[in-house]
Design a protein around this motif. Sequence first.
Motif, PDB file in Angstrom:
ATOM      1  N   TYR A 206     -31.219 -49.700  73.248  1.00 37.67           N
ATOM      2  CA  TYR A 206     -32.229 -48.654  73.100  1.00 37.67           C
ATOM      3  C   TYR A 206     -33.255 -48.747  74.229  1.00 37.67           C
ATOM      4  O   TYR A 206     -33.648 -49.866  74.622  1.00 37.67           O
ATOM      5  N   PRO A 207     -33.733 -47.593  74.732  1.00 39.72           N
ATOM      6  CA  PRO A 207     -34.795 -47.629  75.737  1.00 39.72           C
ATOM      7  C   PRO A 207     -36.129 -48.009  75.095  1.00 39.72           C
ATOM      8  O   PRO A 207     -36.487 -47.500  74.025  1.00 39.72           O
ATOM      9  N   ALA A 208     -36.829 -48.926  75.732  1.00 34.56           N
ATOM     10  CA  ALA A 208     -38.175 -49.287  75.302  1.00 34.56           C
ATOM     11  C   ALA A 208     -39.177 -48.525  76.161  1.00 34.56           C
ATOM     12  O   ALA A 208     -38.790 -47.697  76.992  1.00 34.56           O
ATOM     13  N   ARG A 209     -40.459 -48.795  75.962  1.00 36.19           N
ATOM     14  CA  ARG A 209     -41.457 -48.135  76.797  1.00 36.19           C
ATOM     15  C   ARG A 209     -41.230 -48.480  78.267  1.00 36.19           C
ATOM     16  O   ARG A 209     -41.416 -47.655  79.154  1.00 36.19           O
ATOM     17  N   GLU A 210     -40.809 -49.714  78.488  1.00 35.43           N
ATOM     18  CA  GLU A 210     -40.341 -50.152  79.811  1.00 35.43           C
ATOM     19  C   GLU A 210     -39.096 -50.990  79.584  1.00 35.43           C
ATOM     20  O   GLU A 210     -39.106 -51.938  78.798  1.00 35.43           O
ATOM     21  N   GLY A 211     -38.011 -50.636  80.230  1.00 32.28           N
ATOM     22  CA  GLY A 211     -36.783 -51.398  80.104  1.00 32.28           C
ATOM     23  C   GLY A 211     -35.948 -50.986  78.895  1.00 32.28           C
ATOM     24  O   GLY A 211     -36.191 -49.946  78.269  1.00 32.28           O
ATOM     25  N   TRP A 212     -34.985 -51.838  78.573  1.00 29.67           N
ATOM     26  CA  TRP A 212     -34.060 -51.588  77.474  1.00 29.67           C
ATOM     27  C   TRP A 212     -34.027 -52.791  76.541  1.00 29.67           C
ATOM     28  O   TRP A 212     -34.288 -53.919  76.960  1.00 29.67           O
ATOM     29  N   VAL A 213     -33.705 -52.510  75.282  1.00 29.40           N
ATOM     30  CA  VAL A 213     -33.648 -53.560  74.264  1.00 29.40           C
ATOM     31  C   VAL A 213     -32.244 -53.594  73.653  1.00 29.40           C
ATOM     32  O   VAL A 213     -31.668 -52.549  73.338  1.00 29.40           O
ATOM     33  N   ALA A 214     -31.700 -54.791  73.507  1.00 26.04           N
ATOM     34  CA  ALA A 214     -30.433 -54.993  72.804  1.00 26.04           C
ATOM     35  C   ALA A 214     -30.754 -55.387  71.367  1.00 26.04           C
ATOM     36  O   ALA A 214     -31.418 -56.399  71.124  1.00 26.04           O
ATOM     37  N   ALA A 224     -31.881 -56.445  56.906  1.00 22.52           N
ATOM     38  CA  ALA A 224     -32.947 -56.258  55.918  1.00 22.52           C
ATOM     39  C   ALA A 224     -34.291 -56.713  56.479  1.00 22.52           C
ATOM     40  O   ALA A 224     -35.309 -56.005  56.357  1.00 22.52           O
ATOM     41  N   ASP A 225     -34.328 -57.887  57.102  1.00 20.80           N
ATOM     42  CA  ASP A 225     -35.577 -58.386  57.685  1.00 20.80           C
ATOM     43  C   ASP A 225     -36.062 -57.473  58.801  1.00 20.80           C
ATOM     44  O   ASP A 225     -37.261 -57.169  58.909  1.00 20.80           O
ATOM     45  N   GLY A 226     -35.132 -57.032  59.654  1.00 28.68           N
ATOM     46  CA  GLY A 226     -35.514 -56.200  60.782  1.00 28.68           C
ATOM     47  C   GLY A 226     -36.081 -54.861  60.350  1.00 28.68           C
ATOM     48  O   GLY A 226     -37.107 -54.419  60.877  1.00 28.68           O
ATOM     49  N   LEU A 227     -35.432 -54.228  59.395  1.00 32.27           N
ATOM     50  CA  LEU A 227     -35.925 -52.928  58.938  1.00 32.27           C
ATOM     51  C   LEU A 227     -37.306 -53.056  58.311  1.00 32.27           C
ATOM     52  O   LEU A 227     -38.181 -52.203  58.520  1.00 32.27           O
ATOM     53  N   GLU A 228     -37.497 -54.137  57.560  1.00 33.79           N
ATOM     54  CA  GLU A 228     -38.801 -54.334  56.926  1.00 33.79           C
ATOM     55  C   GLU A 228     -39.887 -54.574  57.972  1.00 33.79           C
ATOM     56  O   GLU A 228     -40.979 -53.991  57.907  1.00 33.79           O
ATOM     57  N   LEU A 229     -39.594 -55.414  58.951  1.00 35.20           N
ATOM     58  CA  LEU A 229     -40.588 -55.737  59.970  1.00 35.20           C
ATOM     59  C   LEU A 229     -40.881 -54.540  60.876  1.00 35.20           C
ATOM     60  O   LEU A 229     -42.018 -54.354  61.336  1.00 35.20           O
ATOM     61  N   LEU A 230     -39.852 -53.733  61.139  1.00 32.71           N
ATOM     62  CA  LEU A 230     -40.048 -52.561  61.990  1.00 32.71           C
ATOM     63  C   LEU A 230     -40.619 -51.381  61.220  1.00 32.71           C
ATOM     64  O   LEU A 230     -41.124 -50.420  61.817  1.00 32.71           O
ATOM     65  N   GLY A 231     -40.531 -51.437  59.899  1.00 35.43           N
ATOM     66  CA  GLY A 231     -41.062 -50.357  59.072  1.00 35.43           C
ATOM     67  C   GLY A 231     -40.235 -49.090  59.143  1.00 35.43           C
ATOM     68  O   GLY A 231     -40.789 -47.979  59.129  1.00 35.43           O
ATOM     69  N   ILE A 232     -38.907 -49.244  59.193  1.00 34.27           N
ATOM     70  CA  ILE A 232     -38.022 -48.083  59.263  1.00 34.27           C
ATOM     71  C   ILE A 232     -36.918 -48.238  58.226  1.00 34.27           C
ATOM     72  O   ILE A 232     -36.702 -49.329  57.682  1.00 34.27           O
ATOM     73  N   SER A 233     -36.186 -47.141  57.975  1.00 32.46           N
ATOM     74  CA  SER A 233     -35.106 -47.187  56.998  1.00 32.46           C
ATOM     75  C   SER A 233     -33.760 -47.489  57.630  1.00 32.46           C
ATOM     76  O   SER A 233     -32.828 -47.916  56.949  1.00 32.46           O
ATOM     77  N   GLY A 234     -33.633 -47.245  58.959  1.00 32.32           N
ATOM     78  CA  GLY A 234     -32.425 -47.694  59.631  1.00 32.32           C
ATOM     79  C   GLY A 234     -31.587 -46.661  60.330  1.00 32.32           C
ATOM     80  O   GLY A 234     -30.516 -47.001  60.840  1.00 32.32           O
ATOM     81  N   ASP A 235     -32.006 -45.390  60.426  1.00 33.80           N
ATOM     82  CA  ASP A 235     -31.167 -44.448  61.162  1.00 33.80           C
ATOM     83  C   ASP A 235     -31.476 -44.545  62.653  1.00 33.80           C
ATOM     84  O   ASP A 235     -32.491 -45.107  63.075  1.00 33.80           O
ATOM     85  N   ARG A 236     -30.590 -44.009  63.448  1.00 33.92           N
ATOM     86  CA  ARG A 236     -30.675 -44.188  64.901  1.00 33.92           C
ATOM     87  C   ARG A 236     -31.959 -43.605  65.493  1.00 33.92           C
ATOM     88  O   ARG A 236     -32.573 -44.196  66.389  1.00 33.92           O
ATOM     89  N   GLU A 237     -32.363 -42.460  65.005  1.00 33.98           N
ATOM     90  CA  GLU A 237     -33.576 -41.826  65.531  1.00 33.98           C
ATOM     91  C   GLU A 237     -34.809 -42.693  65.284  1.00 33.98           C
ATOM     92  O   GLU A 237     -35.718 -42.759  66.127  1.00 33.98           O
ATOM     93  N   GLU A 238     -34.840 -43.371  64.125  1.00 29.15           N
ATOM     94  CA  GLU A 238     -35.977 -44.248  63.834  1.00 29.15           C
ATOM     95  C   GLU A 238     -35.998 -45.446  64.778  1.00 29.15           C
ATOM     96  O   GLU A 238     -37.069 -45.849  65.270  1.00 29.15           O
ATOM     97  N   PHE A 239     -34.836 -46.018  65.032  1.00 31.37           N
ATOM     98  CA  PHE A 239     -34.761 -47.118  66.000  1.00 31.37           C
ATOM     99  C   PHE A 239     -35.262 -46.649  67.359  1.00 31.37           C
ATOM    100  O   PHE A 239     -36.046 -47.340  68.033  1.00 31.37           O
ATOM    101  N   GLN A 240     -34.829 -45.478  67.792  1.00 36.16           N
ATOM    102  CA  GLN A 240     -35.255 -44.953  69.089  1.00 36.16           C
ATOM    103  C   GLN A 240     -36.763 -44.757  69.138  1.00 36.16           C
ATOM    104  O   GLN A 240     -37.416 -45.111  70.132  1.00 36.16           O
ATOM    105  N   ARG A 241     -37.327 -44.206  68.065  1.00 32.71           N
ATOM    106  CA  ARG A 241     -38.759 -43.920  68.043  1.00 32.71           C
ATOM    107  C   ARG A 241     -39.577 -45.200  68.072  1.00 32.71           C
ATOM    108  O   ARG A 241     -40.502 -45.332  68.890  1.00 32.71           O
ATOM    109  N   ILE A 242     -39.252 -46.172  67.214  1.00 34.76           N
ATOM    110  CA  ILE A 242     -40.087 -47.369  67.110  1.00 34.76           C
ATOM    111  C   ILE A 242     -39.946 -48.263  68.345  1.00 34.76           C
ATOM    112  O   ILE A 242     -40.922 -48.838  68.830  1.00 34.76           O
ATOM    113  N   LEU A 243     -38.733 -48.357  68.902  1.00 33.19           N
ATOM    114  CA  LEU A 243     -38.534 -49.247  70.043  1.00 33.19           C
ATOM    115  C   LEU A 243     -39.161 -48.693  71.317  1.00 33.19           C
ATOM    116  O   LEU A 243     -39.426 -49.440  72.257  1.00 33.19           O
ATOM    117  N   ALA A 244     -39.409 -47.394  71.347  1.00 26.05           N
ATOM    118  CA  ALA A 244     -40.061 -46.783  72.509  1.00 26.05           C
ATOM    119  C   ALA A 244     -41.560 -47.036  72.535  1.00 26.05           C
ATOM    120  O   ALA A 244     -42.231 -46.686  73.517  1.00 26.05           O
TER     121      ALA A 244
END
Length: 277
Positions: A206-214, A224-244
Amino acid sequence: MVSIATNLPGPLAARRFAELGMHVTKVEPPSGDLMEHYCRAYYGELIAGQHVCTIDLKSEDGAAELRDLLAQADLLLTSHRPAALERLGLGWEQLHADFPQLSQVAIVGHSGDRAAMAGHDLTYQAHAGTLDPPHMPRIPVADMAGSERAVSEGLAALLDRTHTGSGSYREVALADMAEHFGGPARHGLTSNDGLLGGGIPQYGLYPAREGWVAVALLEPHFLADGLELLGISGDREEFQRILATKTASEWEVFARRHNLPLAAVREGPHAPDPGEG
């Protein structure tokens, strides 16, 4: 151990043998090792901890010099085609008769009746179906896998000699290694919609604000831990939004703090590790 293997898989295996504590003599032809011309820095890594000498194996004096080395060696590592070794007087039957204590690990391109077929990592991967044209592979999988298999075969030969008192011949075909290590691709795991190829949102790039994240939240507890810590439910758009919202380096620091399999993608061979310093 004596190695007359040049280029990549053989020298990489020789370096590993040296790391394991073996005395390694690397024999190069008068023209040198092509890897030194291709990439001098990598060549320097590959010969670390070894004695490197130049011998013309096609000359009588050179053949005699090699025989002196083999008389004291436990293992010979080669990467020539069988016919080339025969022409040098290094066919296995002759070697075993002259040096019964010696084992040989022969790295070849193809096995069996295809042993004379020319090839390189790219063609082995082409045969194995692990390429994604027009993209070139970032890592020469067949060569790298072949080097590790050569090490394990060499150690097995040395172990076998402790029981039999006699050296043995071991062959590693790089085309076979491409097939063997290409299992995940053959079974669809790394296809575009596969489990490890981007088919699920929690395992991808995923693209981050700078660079990319694996992101590799594959196991249920990591997800389960990751979704809770990131505050998302787990769909691709949410990953894209939060990691940016953060840089890749910031996300890597976050992941280490919370024990999550998430890492910044290095964009060059000497890129700094965000966790260092």
